[in-house]
Design a protein around this motif. Structure first.
Motif, PDB file in Angstrom:
ATOM      1  N   GLY A 343       0.754  -1.244   0.000  1.00  0.00           N
ATOM      2  CA  GLY A 343       0.000   0.000   0.000  1.00  0.00           C
ATOM      3  C   GLY A 343       0.783   1.291   0.000  1.00  0.00           C
ATOM      4  N   THR A 344       2.088   1.280   0.222  1.00  0.00           N
ATOM      5  CA  THR A 344       2.869   2.513   0.218  1.00  0.00           C
ATOM      6  C   THR A 344       2.930   3.074  -1.201  1.00  0.00           C
ATOM      7  N   THR A 345       2.679   4.385  -1.330  1.00  0.00           N
ATOM      8  CA  THR A 345       2.753   5.030  -2.643  1.00  0.00           C
ATOM      9  C   THR A 345       4.112   5.694  -2.821  1.00  0.00           C
ATOM     10  N   VAL A 346       4.607   5.653  -4.058  1.00  0.00           N
ATOM     11  CA  VAL A 346       5.950   6.159  -4.362  1.00  0.00           C
ATOM     12  C   VAL A 346       5.887   7.029  -5.613  1.00  0.00           C
ATOM     13  N   GLU A 347       6.426   8.241  -5.506  1.00  0.00           N
ATOM     14  CA  GLU A 347       6.547   9.120  -6.662  1.00  0.00           C
ATOM     15  C   GLU A 347       7.847   8.790  -7.394  1.00  0.00           C
ATOM     16  N   VAL A 348       7.731   8.468  -8.673  1.00  0.00           N
ATOM     17  CA  VAL A 348       8.884   8.088  -9.489  1.00  0.00           C
ATOM     18  C   VAL A 348       9.370   9.313 -10.252  1.00  0.00           C
ATOM     19  N   LEU A 349      10.623   9.709 -10.026  1.00  0.00           N
ATOM     20  CA  LEU A 349      11.196  10.834 -10.766  1.00  0.00           C
ATOM     21  C   LEU A 349      12.326  10.409 -11.702  1.00  0.00           C
ATOM     22  N   ASN A 350      12.831   9.195 -11.527  1.00  0.00           N
ATOM     23  CA  ASN A 350      13.941   8.713 -12.353  1.00  0.00           C
ATOM     24  C   ASN A 350      13.695   7.236 -12.648  1.00  0.00           C
ATOM     25  N   VAL A 434       3.326  14.480  -3.354  1.00  0.00           N
ATOM     26  CA  VAL A 434       2.115  13.809  -3.826  1.00  0.00           C
ATOM     27  C   VAL A 434       2.011  12.347  -3.392  1.00  0.00           C
ATOM     28  N   ALA A 435       3.077  11.799  -2.779  1.00  0.00           N
ATOM     29  CA  ALA A 435       3.063  10.374  -2.429  1.00  0.00           C
ATOM     30  C   ALA A 435       3.725  10.167  -1.073  1.00  0.00           C
ATOM     31  N   ASP A 436       3.637   8.942  -0.574  1.00  0.00           N
ATOM     32  CA  ASP A 436       4.244   8.639   0.727  1.00  0.00           C
ATOM     33  C   ASP A 436       5.764   8.779   0.692  1.00  0.00           C
ATOM     34  N   LEU A 437       6.367   8.329  -0.406  1.00  0.00           N
ATOM     35  CA  LEU A 437       7.819   8.350  -0.524  1.00  0.00           C
ATOM     36  C   LEU A 437       8.240   8.899  -1.873  1.00  0.00           C
ATOM     37  N   LEU A 438       9.446   9.437  -1.899  1.00  0.00           N
ATOM     38  CA  LEU A 438      10.066   9.888  -3.142  1.00  0.00           C
ATOM     39  C   LEU A 438      11.121   8.855  -3.545  1.00  0.00           C
ATOM     40  N   GLN A 439      11.044   8.396  -4.781  1.00  0.00           N
ATOM     41  CA  GLN A 439      11.956   7.341  -5.241  1.00  0.00           C
ATOM     42  C   GLN A 439      13.351   7.868  -5.537  1.00  0.00           C
ATOM     43  N   HIS A 440      13.483   9.124  -5.959  1.00  0.00           N
ATOM     44  CA  HIS A 440      14.769   9.691  -6.369  1.00  0.00           C
ATOM     45  C   HIS A 440      14.620  11.202  -6.365  1.00  0.00           C
ATOM     46  N   ASP A 441      15.700  11.906  -5.999  1.00  0.00           N
ATOM     47  CA  ASP A 441      15.540  13.369  -5.919  1.00  0.00           C
ATOM     48  C   ASP A 441      16.534  14.163  -6.753  1.00  0.00           C
ATOM     49  N   TRP A 442      17.383  13.479  -7.524  1.00  0.00           N
ATOM     50  CA  TRP A 442      18.341  14.120  -8.432  1.00  0.00           C
ATOM     51  C   TRP A 442      19.412  14.933  -7.726  1.00  0.00           C
TER      52      TRP A 442
END
Length: 510
Positions: A343-350, A434-442
């Protein structure tokens, strides 16, 4: 097929086609290493001038071949350099590398006797593993040729302690570990078009069937979840990474639960069968080795089968997420939000930081079986290669588990280094709007540590360590010691030794 045997015998009297003896540096000169005493006696006063004539230095990697002309029972003496010995003599690492060099120097010999330093279980294991892995070849895609070197039919490891139970056990262990490492290399070396996620899953199923056949075979079960089952489970990370590929994703799970097991180990391995980077596409030159992005998956599967073959009283649950990260109209986009298993949501940036997404699903699956310890293995980040180079793996996680891995690595002869997960990384992974976690932050700095912090979110607070093997999993240079170009099988020996420690000492360690 090479047969290995352990003997307490004189290297001067062996009738093998070739006898291998070590050379050590003694100042500006070279001398025979422990194990070669009888050879030195056979040559007597002729030995020193012979070594001088050959230009022997004893440096690591050196190899010299000498026809014995009847001085020894064997017609060929092979001298391999061990470097300068330590206070206690040549190290296991030096012996392992020298044995690997020797394996490539005795091609087409029907029988070989190894008279390298082998007075302890550690040295016997090093000599056996080194020779077995140093002679590794991958020829599946080459035409058969009469000129292709043939491995020896018999390799005899000579040890003055060859009758001791602990030495025999080390010798047997070495053969199991070497076979598992070699098969890991095989899988990594398969062209990526021929090892898609479905094909890789089939290869694992076949390997389990082979390892467990017969009445005395260990009991290892395997379950394969296809793309439909993954959707039912809600494995958004595995499906999201594989969304751009025509080859559907898989999740393979193995179980080994012998009677009497008191400790439970979970293994998780990254199985990206090819990594183009997705829409965050890699430069062309960076793709040429990306068939190796499933090395962590290969390592945990083969380590599991080795643990079972050794009969260790340890329960093992292994989770292998498999996906191909490709470019297409259906590929995951930067800015997309994926819902991981649990159920954890992840924002994908990379989309080129895909490994952590498939591992997250598998880690949550692993926590559900309530293991005592979790180890995940992955070719995860280029940041770790920048930090540690291409010969050393990074380890991070729970302090006690990191210590377990480092001790296992030392006994297994692999190089791993502890890395931190600073508190600031926790802030970075929670910075998505926008999500529980950030996948990558550059952010350029600490990307490998960011990845470790991200994975930790999916371990449910269990004792855990992450092994980042992005550097040492694939060797792009020439042969070096027991390491050949291509897949290396790195992490298999460490995982097996960690399992051995858990089986003996329990968790937490007694």
């Amino acid at each position: 097929m090479t047969t290995y045997q352990l003997r307490h015998a004189s290297p001067a009297k062996t009738r093998a086609d070739a006898v291998v003896v070590g050379l050590v540096k003694e100042g500006a000169d070279a001398a025979l290493a422990p194990g070669g005493e009888d050879v030195a006696k056979a040559y007597g006063r002729k030995l020193r001038p012979l070594l001088a004539t050959l230009g022997a230095t004893g440096k690591a990697g050196e190899v010299l071949k000498v026809p014995t002309s009847g001085t020894l029972g064997s017609p060929l003496l092979v001298l391999v350099g061990l470097g300068a010995p330590g206070a206690d003599g040549p190290s296991a690492a030096a012996v392992r590398k020298a044995a690997g060099v020797a394996a490539r120097a005795v091609t087409n010999a029907a029988s070989v006797a190894l008279a390298l330093p082998a007075g302890t279980p550690e040295l016997v294991r090093a000599a056996t593993e080194g020779f077995a892995l140093g002679g590794y070849t991958y020829t599946a895609y080459k035409k058969a040729s009469k000129d292709r070197p043939e491995p020896p039919g018999t390799v005899t490891v000579l040890s003055p302690a060859g009758r001791k139970q602990e030495v025999v056990a080390a010798f047997e262990l070495a053969q199991v570990v070497a076979r598992a490492t070699a098969t890991t290399r095989d899988w990594v070396n398969v062209p990526p078009g021929d090892l898609t996620p479905p094909a890789f899953a089939d290869a694992v199923v076949a390997a389990v069937a082979e390892a467990t056949k017969g009445r005395r075979g260990p009991k290892v079960s395997v379950t394969v979840h296809d793309e439909k089952k993954l959707a039912e489970l809600g494995c958004g990370g595995i499906l999201g990474v594989g969304a751009g590929s025509s080859a559907p994703s898989r999740l393979v799970e193995l179980r080994y639960a012998p009677r009497g097991a008191k400790t439970h180990l979970a293994l998780v391995g990254k199985g990206i069968t090819f990594d183009s980077g997705g829409l965050t596409i890699k430069p062309a030159a960076s793709m040429k080795e990306m068939k190796s992005d499933m090395a962590g998956a290969a390592a945990v599967v083969q380590a599991t089968l080795a643990i079972a073959e050794l009969g260790l009283p340890l329960k093992v649950s292994t989770f292998v997420p498999m996906a191909e990260n490709m470019v297409s109209g259906s590929a995951t986009r930067p800015g997309d939000v994926l819902t991981q298993y649990g159920g954890t949501t992840v924002e994908v940036l990379n989309t080129d930081a895909e490994g952590r997404l498939v591992l997250a699903d598998a880690l949550v699956r692993a926590t559900e079986v309530k293991p005592d310890v979790v180890l995940d293995v992955a070719t995860l980040t280029g940041h770790m290669v920048i930090a540690l180079g291409d010969k050393v793996g990074g380890v991070m996680g729970t302090e006690a588990v990191v210590d377990l891995v480092l001790r296992a690595a030392e006994s297994a002869g692999e190089l791993h280094w502890p890395m931190p997960i600073p508190a600031e990384m926790d802030e970075r992974i929670h910075s998505s709007k926008v999500a529980d976690l950030l996948q990558h932050d550059w952010v350029r700095w600490g990307g490998g540590l960011f990845a470790g912090a991200f994975l930790r979110e999916f371990t449910d607070g269990l004792p855990w360590a992450h092994l980042d093997i992005a550097g040492p999993a694939f060797h792009s240079g020439g042969a070096s010691g027991h390491v050949l170009p291509g897949g290396t099988g790195f992490a298999v020996p460490t995982l097996v030794d960690a399992a051995r420690a858990l089986a003996e000492d329990g968790w937490p360690a007694a």
